[in-house]
Design a protein around this motif. Sequence first.
Motif, PDB file in Angstrom:
ATOM      1  N   CYS A 140      45.739  10.318  54.905  1.00  0.00           N
ATOM      2  CA  CYS A 140      46.445   9.298  55.678  1.00  0.00           C
ATOM      3  C   CYS A 140      47.908   9.662  55.896  1.00  0.00           C
ATOM      4  CB  CYS A 140      46.334   7.944  54.983  1.00  0.00           C
ATOM      5  SG  CYS A 140      44.634   7.369  54.865  1.00  0.00           S
ATOM      6  N   GLY A 141      48.516  10.253  54.881  1.00  0.00           N
ATOM      7  CA  GLY A 141      49.919  10.650  55.019  1.00  0.00           C
ATOM      8  C   GLY A 141      50.140  11.659  56.132  1.00  0.00           C
ATOM      9  N   THR A 142      49.278  12.666  56.206  1.00  0.00           N
ATOM     10  CA  THR A 142      49.438  13.661  57.271  1.00  0.00           C
ATOM     11  C   THR A 142      49.134  13.058  58.644  1.00  0.00           C
ATOM     12  OG1 THR A 142      47.179  14.470  56.905  1.00  0.00           O
ATOM     13  CG2 THR A 142      48.970  15.638  55.769  1.00  0.00           C
ATOM     14  N   CYS A 143      48.165  12.145  58.697  1.00  0.00           N
ATOM     15  CA  CYS A 143      47.868  11.481  59.978  1.00  0.00           C
ATOM     16  C   CYS A 143      49.024  10.585  60.413  1.00  0.00           C
ATOM     17  CB  CYS A 143      46.587  10.663  59.879  1.00  0.00           C
ATOM     18  SG  CYS A 143      45.086  11.642  59.791  1.00  0.00           S
ATOM     19  N   TYR A 144      49.576   9.798  59.481  1.00  0.00           N
ATOM     20  CA  TYR A 144      50.735   8.962  59.803  1.00  0.00           C
ATOM     21  C   TYR A 144      51.901   9.832  60.281  1.00  0.00           C
ATOM     22  CZ  TYR A 144      48.885   4.645  57.601  1.00  0.00           C
ATOM     23  OH  TYR A 144      48.164   3.519  57.279  1.00  0.00           O
ATOM     24  N   PHE A 145      52.160  10.913  59.550  1.00  0.00           N
ATOM     25  CA  PHE A 145      53.275  11.792  59.894  1.00  0.00           C
ATOM     26  C   PHE A 145      53.106  12.361  61.306  1.00  0.00           C
ATOM     27  CE2 PHE A 145      55.438  15.895  60.022  1.00  0.00           C
ATOM     28  CZ  PHE A 145      56.715  15.533  59.611  1.00  0.00           C
ATOM     29  N   TYR A 146      51.919  12.837  61.599  1.00  0.00           N
ATOM     30  CA  TYR A 146      51.647  13.392  62.937  1.00  0.00           C
ATOM     31  C   TYR A 146      51.800  12.320  64.012  1.00  0.00           C
ATOM     32  CZ  TYR A 146      48.983  15.139  66.918  1.00  0.00           C
ATOM     33  OH  TYR A 146      48.584  15.501  68.179  1.00  0.00           O
ATOM     34  N   ALA A 147      51.275  11.135  63.768  1.00  0.00           N
ATOM     35  CA  ALA A 147      51.352  10.072  64.770  1.00  0.00           C
ATOM     36  C   ALA A 147      52.793   9.633  65.016  1.00  0.00           C
ATOM     37  CB  ALA A 147      50.507   8.881  64.338  1.00  0.00           C
ATOM     38  N   LEU A 148      53.593   9.572  63.963  1.00  0.00           N
ATOM     39  CA  LEU A 148      54.965   9.092  64.103  1.00  0.00           C
ATOM     40  C   LEU A 148      55.932  10.137  64.639  1.00  0.00           C
ATOM     41  CD1 LEU A 148      55.163   6.985  60.831  1.00  0.00           C
ATOM     42  CD2 LEU A 148      55.072   6.107  63.180  1.00  0.00           C
ATOM     43  N   THR A 149      55.672  11.408  64.332  1.00  0.00           N
ATOM     44  CA  THR A 149      56.614  12.449  64.743  1.00  0.00           C
ATOM     45  C   THR A 149      56.088  13.325  65.873  1.00  0.00           C
ATOM     46  OG1 THR A 149      55.792  14.081  63.155  1.00  0.00           O
ATOM     47  CG2 THR A 149      57.538  12.578  62.394  1.00  0.00           C
ATOM     48  N   GLY A 150      54.784  13.423  66.011  1.00  0.00           N
ATOM     49  CA  GLY A 150      54.200  14.321  67.007  1.00  0.00           C
ATOM     50  C   GLY A 150      54.194  15.766  66.551  1.00  0.00           C
ATOM     51  N   SER A 151      54.668  16.027  65.343  1.00  0.00           N
ATOM     52  CA  SER A 151      54.732  17.379  64.800  1.00  0.00           C
ATOM     53  C   SER A 151      53.384  17.763  64.194  1.00  0.00           C
ATOM     54  CB  SER A 151      55.825  17.453  63.730  1.00  0.00           C
ATOM     55  OG  SER A 151      55.810  18.708  63.100  1.00  0.00           O
TER      56      SER A 151
END
Length: 174
Positions: A140-151
């Motif tokens: 979930c952390g990596t998915c949240y990070f990707y969704a919020l930053t686009g990185s």
Amino acid sequence: MVGDGYSWLWNNPVTREVARCPKRFGDLVWGSNHHWSGGHQVAKQVSEKVSEVPVNMLNIPSYARWFVRLAGISGASAVALGAYGAHVFYRRDYPEELKQVYETANRYHFLHTLALLGVPLCRRPKLAGTLIFTGTAIFCGTCYFYALTGSKNIRQYTPYGGMLLIAGWLAMVL
């Protein structure tokens, strides 16, 4: 008694299966004579049977209780992140793919928070809880990070979180 207004209860297939359960469970739910015997008598029988539950069934080790506390923290953060998604993130002009990733992260976050509540009931709560908590954090952390930053540079670790979640569910079987 079928003619006392409770025939719907006896015609229910779930009711019939419960009545066929082992004597102790059937007595707990339906009373020892297996017919409706009035509210007070049933309540009294239920309370008497519940008091007969072996103490060791209710004795959860202290190290396993930490997973319930972690589930509380995880649930609170899942609600907060869900609220952020609904009221801020989804209203912004982000690509639809990122919104779907955020939704997936939040759904898995909630589901595995509930799984953490069941961890103390396992035979190996330390193993199952650690795998589920770590898997949830990574997936979930990596998915949240990707969704919020686009990185996409951290997205490579998402499958490892998923594998830990699978291992955590399987550890609940052990």
